[in-house]
Enzyme design. Structure first.
Site, PDB file in Angstrom:
ATOM      1  N   LYS A  91       1.062  -1.130  -0.003  1.00  0.00           N
ATOM      2  CA  LYS A  91      -0.039  -0.071  -0.134  1.00  0.00           C
ATOM      3  C   LYS A  91       0.969   1.241  -0.022  1.00  0.00           C
ATOM      4  CE  LYS A  91      -3.365  -2.806   0.518  1.00  0.00           C
ATOM      5  NZ  LYS A  91      -4.784  -3.175   0.048  1.00  0.00           N
TER       6      LYS A  91
HETATM    7  C1  LIG Z   1      -5.727  -4.121   0.793  1.00  0.00           C
HETATM    8  C2  LIG Z   1      -7.026  -3.849   0.938  1.00  0.00           C
HETATM    9  C3  LIG Z   1      -7.852  -4.145   2.072  1.00  0.00           C
HETATM   10  C4  LIG Z   1      -7.313  -4.972   3.001  1.00  0.00           C
HETATM   11  O1  LIG Z   1      -6.226  -4.976   3.689  1.00  0.00           O
HETATM   12  P1  LIG Z   1      -5.515  -6.156   4.409  1.00  0.00           P
HETATM   13  O2  LIG Z   1      -4.530  -5.230   5.184  1.00  0.00           O
HETATM   14  O3  LIG Z   1      -4.798  -6.781   3.292  1.00  0.00           O
HETATM   15  O4  LIG Z   1      -6.290  -6.936   5.286  1.00  0.00           O
HETATM   16  C5  LIG Z   1      -9.162  -3.702   1.969  1.00  0.00           C
HETATM   17  N1  LIG Z   1      -9.871  -2.997   1.028  1.00  0.00           N
HETATM   18  C6  LIG Z   1      -9.078  -2.596   0.026  1.00  0.00           C
HETATM   19  C7  LIG Z   1      -9.579  -1.700  -1.090  1.00  0.00           C
HETATM   20  C8  LIG Z   1      -7.845  -3.158  -0.247  1.00  0.00           C
HETATM   21  O5  LIG Z   1      -6.880  -2.616  -1.325  1.00  0.00           O
END
Ligand SMILES: *Cc1c(COP(=O)(O)O)cnc(C)c1O
Length: 373
Positions: A194
């Site tokens: 991210k």
């Molecule tokens: C990455 C993501 C999540 C979940 O995050 P995690 O930390 O992997 O559980 C939720 N919503 C969106 C849109 C994402 O891209």
């Protein structure tokens, strides 16, 4: 490096080791410190990061949790949403948005996205509201914010909660306001890929509602009372942000705005250099995107992928099978979502990273134009 090397060397979709190299010495020191002091869960590292992240988002507070999926689930639990409730979600999102809704026993109601931005369509939301609707998930996909004005109008009119899934939008703005502060609460992910990524899993809930944040903090810490750690007022669980990861995130947060503006420069170059048959998904001018992903629609996606593969350029599809067509959610699928389904067949994610050079962007564009490989 010679010009030849620049033109031939592979371009990854995202090079995490490269991004983290700049802060690796600082992380080593912080981790050595934690190893030495011995407070491995909780502690000052968590408090420092939570308050820095709340300031960054312009909100009253933040609660660190184990991951982004938990963050969304904890928001739903904190708001008291569960069996018998419906939560409206866009078909075009990462699976976790829907998992969180199902995890609390609520029913996901899938709606389509807008043709230009591929973000949740507020009119579609309005038409799916029933007496059972409890909340709407505003997913800020690919780094751009959903239309918060119109979503707030719909949720305000019907007394619904507006929850932001900001897992791809750290630092994005809607008419000036950062992601995480426009709805009732937001869930963030710090998954390594991210825009703000840990060296492992992590997540946070942000909100301007201190009472809600306090409840979520207790649910995420075994439902403990805030005054007596052996009294459990709420049925909770363990979903805490790891102390080592909080230290990493505090080190990386001050670099985020600069990295996001580099991503905007990369995207601007893509827009200028890509051929007419490879079209970036539109940004709403009221949203300042942080370009988590560089998503384009390609007329000939298979051909584009072949050209990228031959040139050693990374690519992805986010996401090839929309959530409402996933076998896991078959019982909730009611209607076709034409925009989401058509987009799934054409979207393609190009390399995007705060360490990508403009020369690399030009090379990707030139490969897609059919020029030099
Ligand atoms: C990455 C993501 C999540 C979940 O995050 P995690 O930390 O992997 O559980 C939720 N919503 C969106 C849109 C994402 O891209």
């Amino acid at each position: 490096m010679t010009t030849f090397d620049v033109e031939r060397s592979p371009i990854p979709l995202l090079d995490l080791a490269e991004i983290n190299r700049a802060v690796s010495a600082e992380i080593d020191l912080a981790w050595r410190d934690i190893r030495g002091h011995g407070r491995y869960v909780g502690g000052v590292e968590i408090e420092l990061f939570e308050s820095a992240f709340a300031d960054f988002c312009g909100v009253e507070g933040a609660v660190g949790v184990a991951n982004g999926t938990d963050a969304l689930e904890l928001v739903l639990l904190g708001l008291g949403i569960g069996p018998g409730d419906e939560v409206i979600v866009p078909g075009n999102t990462f699976i976790a948005t829907v998992e969180a809704v199902c995890a609390v026993g609520a029913v996901p109601i899938f709606v389509d996205v807008l043709e230009d931005t591929l973000l949740i369509d507020p009119d579609a939301v309005a038409s799916e509201v029933t007496p059972r609707t409890a909340a709407v998930m505003a997913v800020h996909l690919y780094g751009r914010m959903a239309d918060m004005d119109r979503l707030l109008a719909v949720t305000g009119r019907h007394g619904l909660a507006l929850i932001e899934d900001a897992a791809q939008a750290h630092g994005a703005r809607w008419t000036g306001r950062r992601a995480g502060g426009s709805g009732h609460a937001a869930g963030f992910s710090f998954y390594p890929g991210k825009n703000l990524g840990a060296l492992g899993d992590g997540g946070a809930v942000t909100s301007n509602d201190r009472e809600l944040l306090g409840r979520i903090r207790r649910i995420a810490d075994h439902g403990r009372s805030s005054t007596d750690r052996h009294r459990h007022d709420l049925r909770g669980r363990n979903s805490r942000l790891d102390t080592l990861q909080a230290a990493v995130l505090s080190i990386k947060l001050p670099h985020l705005d600069g990295q996001n503006s580099h991503r905007r420069a990369v995207m601007a170059e893509y827009r200028a250099a890509l051929p007419p048959h490879v079209v970036p998904v539109a940004d709403d001018p009221r949203s300042e995107s942080v370009h988590h992903l560089a998503v384009v629609r390609a007329r000939d996606r298979e051909g584009a992928i072949r050209a990228l593969e031959e040139a050693g350029i990374g690519w992805g599809i986010h996401y090839p099978v929309p959530c409402h067509l996933q076998p896991a959610f078959a019982e909730f699928t009611r209607a076709a979502l034409p925009v989401t389904e058509a987009a799934a067949g054409r979207i393609l994610s190009l390399p995007m990273s705060p360490t990508m050079t403009i020369a690399q962007v030009r090379r990707v564009a030139s490969v897609l134009t059919g020029g030099r490989r």
